[in-house]
Every structure is written in structure tokens, then in C-alpha cells.
Design a protein around this motif. Sequence first.
Motif, PDB file in Angstrom:
ATOM      1  N   GLU A  20       0.568   6.498   7.772  1.00 38.15           N
ATOM      2  CA  GLU A  20      -0.447   7.075   8.649  1.00 38.15           C
ATOM      3  C   GLU A  20      -1.833   6.433   8.499  1.00 38.15           C
ATOM      4  O   GLU A  20      -2.450   6.020   9.476  1.00 38.15           O
ATOM      5  CB  GLU A  20      -0.532   8.581   8.370  1.00 38.15           C
ATOM      6  N   PHE A  21      -2.306   6.325   7.237  1.00 36.13           N
ATOM      7  CA  PHE A  21      -3.685   5.866   7.055  1.00 36.13           C
ATOM      8  C   PHE A  21      -3.868   4.404   7.448  1.00 36.13           C
ATOM      9  O   PHE A  21      -4.848   4.037   8.093  1.00 36.13           O
ATOM     10  CB  PHE A  21      -4.151   6.084   5.608  1.00 36.13           C
ATOM     11  N   ILE A  24      -3.890   4.071  11.270  1.00 31.72           N
ATOM     12  CA  ILE A  24      -5.192   4.423  11.862  1.00 31.72           C
ATOM     13  C   ILE A  24      -6.168   3.254  11.661  1.00 31.72           C
ATOM     14  O   ILE A  24      -6.853   2.832  12.587  1.00 31.72           O
ATOM     15  CB  ILE A  24      -5.764   5.722  11.239  1.00 31.72           C
ATOM     16  N   THR A  28      -7.891   0.974  14.698  1.00 31.84           N
ATOM     17  CA  THR A  28      -9.305   1.211  14.987  1.00 31.84           C
ATOM     18  C   THR A  28     -10.247   0.131  14.435  1.00 31.84           C
ATOM     19  O   THR A  28     -11.440   0.156  14.725  1.00 31.84           O
ATOM     20  CB  THR A  28      -9.750   2.582  14.426  1.00 31.84           C
ATOM     21  N   ILE A  42     -15.067   7.219  11.802  1.00 29.68           N
ATOM     22  CA  ILE A  42     -13.767   7.530  11.190  1.00 29.68           C
ATOM     23  C   ILE A  42     -13.893   7.595   9.671  1.00 29.68           C
ATOM     24  O   ILE A  42     -14.650   6.831   9.073  1.00 29.68           O
ATOM     25  CB  ILE A  42     -12.759   6.445  11.608  1.00 29.68           C
ATOM     26  N   GLY A  43     -13.131   8.496   9.050  1.00 30.82           N
ATOM     27  CA  GLY A  43     -13.013   8.453   7.596  1.00 30.82           C
ATOM     28  C   GLY A  43     -13.441   9.683   6.830  1.00 30.82           C
ATOM     29  O   GLY A  43     -13.316   9.712   5.620  1.00 30.82           O
ATOM     30  N   ASP A  44     -13.939  10.702   7.531  1.00 30.37           N
ATOM     31  CA  ASP A  44     -14.284  11.923   6.813  1.00 30.37           C
ATOM     32  C   ASP A  44     -13.587  13.102   7.511  1.00 30.37           C
ATOM     33  O   ASP A  44     -12.788  12.900   8.427  1.00 30.37           O
ATOM     34  CB  ASP A  44     -15.809  12.111   6.752  1.00 30.37           C
ATOM     35  N   ASP A  45     -13.900  14.333   7.092  1.00 28.67           N
ATOM     36  CA  ASP A  45     -13.254  15.481   7.733  1.00 28.67           C
ATOM     37  C   ASP A  45     -13.681  15.607   9.188  1.00 28.67           C
ATOM     38  O   ASP A  45     -12.939  16.106  10.021  1.00 28.67           O
ATOM     39  CB  ASP A  45     -13.605  16.772   6.985  1.00 28.67           C
ATOM     40  N   ASP A  62      -7.661  17.734  15.822  1.00 24.18           N
ATOM     41  CA  ASP A  62      -6.355  17.812  15.162  1.00 24.18           C
ATOM     42  C   ASP A  62      -5.257  17.999  16.188  1.00 24.18           C
ATOM     43  O   ASP A  62      -5.462  18.679  17.193  1.00 24.18           O
ATOM     44  CB  ASP A  62      -6.316  19.058  14.263  1.00 24.18           C
ATOM     45  N   ASP A  91     -12.433  21.785   8.749  1.00 25.19           N
ATOM     46  CA  ASP A  91     -12.966  20.415   8.701  1.00 25.19           C
ATOM     47  C   ASP A  91     -14.480  20.398   8.940  1.00 25.19           C
ATOM     48  O   ASP A  91     -15.194  19.579   8.356  1.00 25.19           O
ATOM     49  CB  ASP A  91     -12.274  19.537   9.753  1.00 25.19           C
ATOM     50  N   ARG A 165     -17.456  12.563   1.875  1.00 28.47           N
ATOM     51  CA  ARG A 165     -16.467  12.374   0.812  1.00 28.47           C
ATOM     52  C   ARG A 165     -16.890  11.289  -0.169  1.00 28.47           C
ATOM     53  O   ARG A 165     -16.341  11.207  -1.268  1.00 28.47           O
ATOM     54  CB  ARG A 165     -15.133  11.914   1.419  1.00 28.47           C
TER      55      ARG A 165
HETATM   56  P1  ADP Z   1      -7.532  15.068   8.727  1.00 31.00           P
HETATM   57  O1  ADP Z   1      -6.460  14.975   7.671  1.00 31.00           O
HETATM   58  O2  ADP Z   1      -8.812  15.648   8.214  1.00 31.00           O
HETATM   59  O3  ADP Z   1      -7.026  15.707   9.996  1.00 31.00           O
HETATM   60  P2  ADP Z   1      -6.786  12.436   9.482  1.00 31.00           P
HETATM   61  O4  ADP Z   1      -6.146  11.988   8.230  1.00 31.00           O
HETATM   62  O5  ADP Z   1      -5.935  12.882  10.601  1.00 31.00           O
HETATM   63  O6  ADP Z   1      -7.871  13.546   9.156  1.00 31.00           O
HETATM   64  O7  ADP Z   1      -7.682  11.252  10.035  1.00 31.00           O
HETATM   65  C1  ADP Z   1      -8.452  10.427   9.197  1.00 31.00           C
HETATM   66  C2  ADP Z   1      -9.569   9.814  10.026  1.00 31.00           C
HETATM   67  O8  ADP Z   1      -9.049   8.961  11.050  1.00 31.00           O
HETATM   68  C3  ADP Z   1     -10.431  10.827  10.757  1.00 31.00           C
HETATM   69  O9  ADP Z   1     -11.769  10.355  10.709  1.00 31.00           O
HETATM   70  C4  ADP Z   1      -9.901  10.813  12.181  1.00 31.00           C
HETATM   71  O10 ADP Z   1     -10.894  11.157  13.113  1.00 31.00           O
HETATM   72  C5  ADP Z   1      -9.459   9.375  12.360  1.00 31.00           C
HETATM   73  N1  ADP Z   1      -8.310   9.192  13.262  1.00 31.00           N
HETATM   74  C6  ADP Z   1      -7.077   9.730  13.119  1.00 31.00           C
HETATM   75  N2  ADP Z   1      -6.239   9.310  14.101  1.00 31.00           N
HETATM   76  C7  ADP Z   1      -6.969   8.504  14.919  1.00 31.00           C
HETATM   77  C8  ADP Z   1      -6.675   7.766  16.092  1.00 31.00           C
HETATM   78  N3  ADP Z   1      -5.451   7.787  16.645  1.00 31.00           N
HETATM   79  N4  ADP Z   1      -7.664   7.024  16.649  1.00 31.00           N
HETATM   80  C9  ADP Z   1      -8.904   7.015  16.109  1.00 31.00           C
HETATM   81  N5  ADP Z   1      -9.256   7.667  14.990  1.00 31.00           N
HETATM   82  C10 ADP Z   1      -8.303   8.420  14.369  1.00 31.00           C
END
Ligand code: ADP
Length: 353
Positions: A20-21, A24, A28, A42-45, A62, A91, A165
Motif C-alpha cells: 500500500e505505502f 501511494i 503520487t 501526503i504523509g500525515d493523518d 477514507d 484523523d 508525525r
Molecule cells: P490513513 O491510514 O490515515 O487513512 P493512508 O495510509 O490511507 O492514511 O494514506 C497515507 C497518505 O497517503 C495520506 O496522506 C493520504 O492522503 C495519502 N493517499 C492515500 N491514497 C492516496 C491516493 N490514491 N492518491 C493520493 N494520495 C493518497
Amino acid sequence: MKQIPEEYKSAYTSISSLGEFRLIDHLTKNIPAKRSETIKAIGDDAAVVDLGNGDVEVISTDLLVENVHFDLSYVPLRHLGYKSVVVNISDIVAMNAEPIGITISLAVSSRFSVEALDELYAGIQLACEKYNVDLLGGDTSSINQGMVISVSAIGKGKKDEIVYRNNAKAKDLICVTGDLGAAYAGFLVLDREKAVFLKTPDIQPDLSDYDYAISRQLKPEARLDVIREMKANGVKPNSMIDISDGLASELYHICTQSKKGCNIYANKLPIDWQVGKVAEEFEIGINTFALNGGEDYELLFTVPIEDFQKVKDMKDVHIIGNISEDEHVLQVLLDSGQSVELEAQGWSHFSRP
Ligand code: ADP
Ligand code: MG
């Protein structure tokens, strides 16, 4: 059967090979934030946008997919509605901001009746009332199968009060609110009862021994009360995150983003006795619940050691360890004197078997 030639096989990368990480990040990385208003993308709550005059807006979103994030065979729709809102408010709270409003987007198949959706929205309404947020809008669509809910939340705060964070400092005290692992214990019990029910539908389970754990799974709360209490006591954490994927995973986020390490004392982890009961029944170590359980929606934060007295006196806050200078060393100190490396096993949607 026709074989796929090797050269085609290797031309595509499976999503699961990234996880997942990294997915993303991959998607992006070529779209960096460029506007001067964007303080955190991107990268925080939640993302943070500068409104000028020292005010900021925070935004989080979410996606909840049936049979990935929720199972309607044991999650009542009213609870699902409530929880969908709460996890987003959590969040916003994790940024040390006040939630203002939410939007709800819904894709539903014809399997659901209007009455069923009324139940979902009764839960959404309850959460809006409890956290004093407005339902600002959303979108609705049909879908071939199942249900998908997307919730976004916005909140507000002062620029210098937002907590990220990536700012934990060496020697900071590591604190968590409430207790840990009960939501996962509740999930295990509900999942076990579902299996029993599918075999013998006429037997009604007695779940009264697990009421706390089940309520933690079905009806989590965001710790808006704690950030307000901290503000009233003059405590501003150096770093903060909400515990959605399990303590180990959240510590990993704080430590890697802050380029620090941590020492956690296993005997300081706050765990409810019902978790102990479930741990025994499922023969899973109790620390695993607290460290890797997830979905507790409690807060994990770090404060300067000077704030020791202030946080020590807060009713629902527990000091569980400290931040160290040793980047990459995330360890749990057991009662026996042994130390073990933390493993972040948080939900990784694409790499799950
Ligand atoms: P959380 O666990 O708090 O829901 P995520 O792990 O889902 O957060 O997301 C981590 C980061 O990546 C967040 O900043 C979120 O906005 C961003 N993000 C997640 N999915 C996407 C996407 N498909 N496109 C752009 N940004 C994303
Ligand atoms: Mg979060």
C-alpha cells in the motif's frame, strides 16, 4: 491452455509487489504540492492548508469497502455509519485540530433497501451530533455489488498548534490514550461467532463476556476530549498520530518520519482484562493485541520530558516509553529484561494473503 510469454509477464508490476505505502508513493511522486498554501500534503493523518492569519484547514479522507473494511454479517449498518464518521474525525483530532464537517460519498448496489440506508444514516447523524460536525455534502452512485463508503472530514486549527508525525524529539515521553487491543479482540470474537452462526444458525451466541471488546470494535470514539484537555493543561505534543493500524505501525510512522527510535515498556501498555481473556482463548500473546491489533482509534503522541507532571495527571493518558536518538531502533522492553524489535504488521491491503 495458452501460456503467457515470459516477456509479457514481466512487463507489468503486480500491485502486491509494492504494497500500500509504496504504491501511494509510486503514484503520487510526480505530483508534488506546489502551492504556497499547502503546508502538508501526503504523509500525515490529514493534509494541512494555510488560510492566512495563522489559521489552517485540515482535510482527511477514507474509503471503506464492504468485505474489505467491514462485514455486514455482524456489523449493524447504524454502527457502520457511526464508525465511518468517527475514524475520519480521529484523523483530524490526530493533527490537534477541531473537526468542523464531513462529506459522505456512497456507492450502493440494489441489494440495499432505503430502510437499510436509513440505518446507516442514523449512525452518521449520531456521530455528527456527538462530535458537533455538520454533514456538508457527498455523492451517491449505484454499483454492481456491495457497498463502498467514502468519508472526508475537514477541521480547523491554528497553524502553530497543528501537530505532525515527523517532529518527535529524543527523550520525548511516548504516551497513549485509553487502552489498546480491545478492538481487535472484539473483531476476533465477532468473526468466531460468525463462523459458528453459519454452521448452526439457530443458536444465539451469548457475547456478554466480551461486551467491552465488541463495543470497541463496533463503536470506536475519536479522542477529541483528550486534545481539548491537553490544550487546557498547556500541553502541546511534539508529534501525534491516531492508532488505526496498531501501535507498532504508528510508532514506525512517527519514528521513521522523525528519524528517531523508541523504547516501549511492555508492562506499561494499557490493556483491558477482556483482551486478556480473548488472548488466552485464541492463544495469541497479549502484547500482540496491544502492538498489532489496530482500530482502537486512540492517540499516540510524544511530549517533552518537562511535561511529565502534566501528562501523568491526565486520567486517560499512559506513558509507555520514550523516544531515542537511535534511528531504526524501535524496541519493546519485556518484563524479563529482554528487548525485542518492533514489527509493524499493520493492515497492508494489497499484500494480505
Ligand atoms: P490513513 O491510514 O490515515 O487513512 P493512508 O495510509 O490511507 O492514511 O494514506 C497515507 C497518505 O497517503 C495520506 O496522506 C493520504 O492522503 C495519502 N493517499 C492515500 N491514497 C492516496 C491516493 N490514491 N492518491 C493520493 N494520495 C493518497
Ligand atoms: Mg490516521
